[in-house]
Design a protein around this motif. Structure first.
Motif, PDB file in Angstrom:
ATOM      1  N   UNK A   1       0.830  -1.202   0.000  1.00  0.00           N
ATOM      2  CA  UNK A   1       0.000   0.000   0.000  1.00  0.00           C
ATOM      3  C   UNK A   1       0.865   1.253   0.000  1.00  0.00           C
ATOM      4  N   UNK A   2       1.938   1.236   0.793  1.00  0.00           N
ATOM      5  CA  UNK A   2       2.845   2.390   0.809  1.00  0.00           C
ATOM      6  C   UNK A   2       3.413   2.627  -0.592  1.00  0.00           C
ATOM      7  N   UNK A   3       3.792   1.564  -1.274  1.00  0.00           N
ATOM      8  CA  UNK A   3       4.329   1.705  -2.632  1.00  0.00           C
ATOM      9  C   UNK A   3       3.277   2.269  -3.581  1.00  0.00           C
TER      10      UNK A   3
ATOM     11  N   UNK B   1       4.074   4.307  -6.892  1.00  0.00           N
ATOM     12  CA  UNK B   1       3.510   3.983  -8.206  1.00  0.00           C
ATOM     13  C   UNK B   1       2.431   4.967  -8.650  1.00  0.00           C
ATOM     14  N   UNK B   2       1.559   5.348  -7.711  1.00  0.00           N
ATOM     15  CA  UNK B   2       0.489   6.297  -8.022  1.00  0.00           C
ATOM     16  C   UNK B   2       0.513   7.404  -6.975  1.00  0.00           C
ATOM     17  N   UNK B   3       1.578   8.203  -6.984  1.00  0.00           N
ATOM     18  CA  UNK B   3       1.812   9.155  -5.890  1.00  0.00           C
ATOM     19  C   UNK B   3       0.754  10.242  -5.822  1.00  0.00           C
ATOM     20  N   UNK B   4       0.475  10.649  -4.628  1.00  0.00           N
ATOM     21  CA  UNK B   4      -0.485  11.717  -4.383  1.00  0.00           C
ATOM     22  C   UNK B   4       0.019  12.569  -3.210  1.00  0.00           C
ATOM     23  N   UNK B   5      -0.493  13.763  -3.042  1.00  0.00           N
ATOM     24  CA  UNK B   5      -0.038  14.604  -1.933  1.00  0.00           C
ATOM     25  C   UNK B   5      -0.183  13.891  -0.593  1.00  0.00           C
ATOM     26  N   UNK B   6       0.726  14.211   0.313  1.00  0.00           N
ATOM     27  CA  UNK B   6       0.732  13.521   1.601  1.00  0.00           C
ATOM     28  C   UNK B   6      -0.578  13.711   2.349  1.00  0.00           C
ATOM     29  N   UNK B   7      -1.218  14.889   2.184  1.00  0.00           N
ATOM     30  CA  UNK B   7      -2.488  15.119   2.870  1.00  0.00           C
ATOM     31  C   UNK B   7      -3.558  14.132   2.415  1.00  0.00           C
ATOM     32  N   UNK B   8      -3.457  13.681   1.168  1.00  0.00           N
ATOM     33  CA  UNK B   8      -4.465  12.761   0.641  1.00  0.00           C
ATOM     34  C   UNK B   8      -4.325  11.361   1.213  1.00  0.00           C
ATOM     35  N   UNK B   9      -3.146  11.009   1.629  1.00  0.00           N
ATOM     36  CA  UNK B   9      -2.947   9.637   2.117  1.00  0.00           C
ATOM     37  C   UNK B   9      -2.342   9.621   3.521  1.00  0.00           C
ATOM     38  N   UNK B  10      -2.527  10.703   4.277  1.00  0.00           N
ATOM     39  CA  UNK B  10      -1.946  10.782   5.620  1.00  0.00           C
ATOM     40  C   UNK B  10      -2.522   9.727   6.554  1.00  0.00           C
TER      41      UNK B  10
ATOM     42  N   UNK C   1       0.116   2.674   8.320  1.00  0.00           N
ATOM     43  CA  UNK C   1       1.270   1.900   7.858  1.00  0.00           C
ATOM     44  C   UNK C   1       2.471   2.122   8.769  1.00  0.00           C
ATOM     45  N   UNK C   2       2.687   3.382   9.192  1.00  0.00           N
ATOM     46  CA  UNK C   2       3.846   3.691  10.029  1.00  0.00           C
ATOM     47  C   UNK C   2       3.777   2.985  11.384  1.00  0.00           C
ATOM     48  N   UNK C   3       2.562   2.817  11.903  1.00  0.00           N
ATOM     49  CA  UNK C   3       2.407   2.080  13.166  1.00  0.00           C
ATOM     50  C   UNK C   3       2.741   0.601  12.979  1.00  0.00           C
ATOM     51  N   UNK C   4       2.451   0.096  11.795  1.00  0.00           N
ATOM     52  CA  UNK C   4       2.754  -1.292  11.414  1.00  0.00           C
ATOM     53  C   UNK C   4       2.164  -2.307  12.403  1.00  0.00           C
ATOM     54  N   UNK C   5       0.969  -1.990  12.881  1.00  0.00           N
ATOM     55  CA  UNK C   5       0.251  -2.905  13.758  1.00  0.00           C
ATOM     56  C   UNK C   5      -0.818  -3.618  12.953  1.00  0.00           C
TER      57      UNK C   5
END
Length: 476
Positions: free
Chosen positions: A150-152, A157-166, A172-176
């Motif tokens: 999902x991060x990729x 691959x289909x990058x978008x502004x960070x606000x759109x996928x924060x 993902x960053x928590x990785x729980x």
């Protein structure tokens, strides 16, 4: 020395040609690689500018990169519906035993997809991006690997502004592991309390940005970043073997699986987008309640008695006879002998399907398009892509798929060709244009093909090699 210089210039020339192609390929087929209606005011151009824009390829490049601002994007009302459709990217992952060559291939594939996406996004400036399912290559991964892919998807691959996928990146960053048990409890409560029968659970109005207007231009009201619409695919959540864990993590990272968005409801040109999880329509399913929920969504949709036009987004195509598409009708079910060590609970469940069943297809078409002003269906699944018309024959035969329209009541279904390199990095382009004379929406679809991934690799390698060889000629 002279030989090195000759080789350097030959490689440089080849690299220049290849890179020129990969960055300007849509201009070689501009009618297929742009919206069906464009609004540029070319009457204000000078004589030499008008002459340039008439030249194939070069004229399109001029319109894309050098057209004066006052001639660009003349506003029309109502605005055309512009959807860029991405078919089945199916991102692979890396495992401890994955070879270095395969890891490099996966890395390159991410940027190959990014190149196609960014090239077409810059060219088209779409209002919507429809991801037609199978975003990843297998649903049978742990949450950790699902997070990695999902991060990729959202960052590479289909990058978008960070606000759109924060929100997604935070998960993902928590990785729980996703709390699918809470999802299950909420699901059961909603099912018990008939929440899934209520249209309010699925209905949205005039959504162009999921993020509180962050990407809405206040002066025009249009969105500055496309609204992402994520369709569930069998490689994302499964067929009859879908689990609550699959559903919970999809919802957390990609949103609801069933909903609709109505637009311009108080005008003479209402239209809507319907998102349908077609993986839970036929079954049998490991969790039959998921099928119940999906059919309750369709019943809630039917209760709206909608009169406008509809764009249906779903993964599995409607039923059609063999020969119309690469994939003919086919159903497979898990058997005890072919389950290869899987849980016995899967035996008898739906293992795969090329189309929805004939009965299910008819019911879906009746519900979604029975009372409205027509529309279009976009699906994924068949990587080769396909294009057919469902004509309503009569109450006995229902909707019948053919290559041509055979009745006054019909719906076009486009299966979006895969964006993968083996399928030429194809991007689907759907335009909805409101015909003011007939007072109806008209829908057009084209596909813009890039090229197999090897050419993209060659262009990148040639550019690096040219830089290296040219540097050597200066040193020696």
């Amino acid at each position: 020395m002279k030989l090195l210089q000759k080789i350097a210039w030959i490689v440089t020339a080849l690299g220049a040609v290849l890179n020129l192609y990969i960055y300007t390929y849509p201009s070689l087929d501009s009618t297929q690689c742009y919206w069906s209606h464009e609004y540029r005011d070319l009457t204000t151009l000078g004589a030499w500018e008008k002459a340039i824009v008439e030249i194939p390829y070069f004229g399109d490049l001029y319109k894309q990169y050098f057209l004066p601002d006052h001639a660009k994007n003349v506003d029309m009302q109502p605005r055309d519906i512009r959807i860029m459709a991405v078919g089945d990217p199916q991102l692979n992952g890396n495992w401890p035993n994955t070879s270095y060559m395969k890891r490099l291939d996966n890395f390159g594939n991410d940027y190959y997809l990014r190149h196609v996406y960014e090239t077409m996004k810059k060219r088209l400036d779409p209002s919507f991006v429809a991801m037609m399912g199978d975003l990843v290559s297998s649903q049978w991964t742990a949450d950790s690997e699902f997070f990695n892919r999902t991060r990729r998807i959202v960052s590479r691959s289909f990058p978008r502004p960070e606000e759109q996928c924060s929100a997604e990146l935070n998960i993902i960053s928590k990785h729980e592991d996703i709390d699918w048990w809470t999802y299950l409890q909420n699901f059961e409560d909603n099912l018990k309390n008939d929440v899934f029968k209520q249209r309010e659970f699925y209905e949205f109005k005039d959504v162009y940005d999921w993020y509180n207007g962050t990407f809405i231009d206040p002066s025009t009201g249009s969105n500055t970043e496309p609204l992402f619409l994520n369709v569930t695919g069998n490689h994302d959540i499964g067929y009859g073997d879908t689990t609550y864990q699959h559903m919970a993590r999809w919802k957390a990272l990609f949103g609801k699986v069933n909903y609709w968005i109505e637009y311009d409801t108080d005008t003479d040109h209402p239209w809507r987008i319907v998102m349908l999880n077609s993986l839970a329509l036929d079954g049998p399913m490991l969790e039959p309640e998921l099928k119940t929920y999906t059919w309750q969504f369709l019943e809630a949709l039917e209760s709206t008695h909608y009169k406008g036009s509809t764009i249906l987004l779903t993964h599995v195509p409607m039923y059609k006879r063999a020969g119309l598409c690469k994939d003919g009708p086919n159903f497979e079910y898990y058997t005890a002998s072919g389950c290869h060590g899987c849980s016995p609970s899967r035996v008898g469940l739906l293992k795969s399907q090329n189309h929805l069943s004939q009965e299910t297809s008819r019911r879906v078409l009746d519900i979604v398009f029975g009372e409205g002003a027509g529309g279009i269906i976009l699906t994924g699944h068949d990587h080769y892509g396909c294009d057919n018309y469902y004509s309503f024959v009569d109450e006995e035969k229902g909707w019948v798929a053919e290559k041509n329209i055979t009745s006054d009541k019909w719906i076009r279904e486009v299966t979006v060709r895969s964006i993968m390199g083996d399928f030429d990095g194809t991007m689907g382009i759907m335009t909805g244009h409101f015909n003011q004379n007939q007072k109806k929406w008209e829908f057009d679809y084209t596909q813009c093909k890039f090229i197999v991934q090897h050419v993209w690799w060659a262009a990148r390698i040639m550019a690096l090699l040219a830089a290296l060889l040219q540097s050597l000629t200066f040193l020696f």
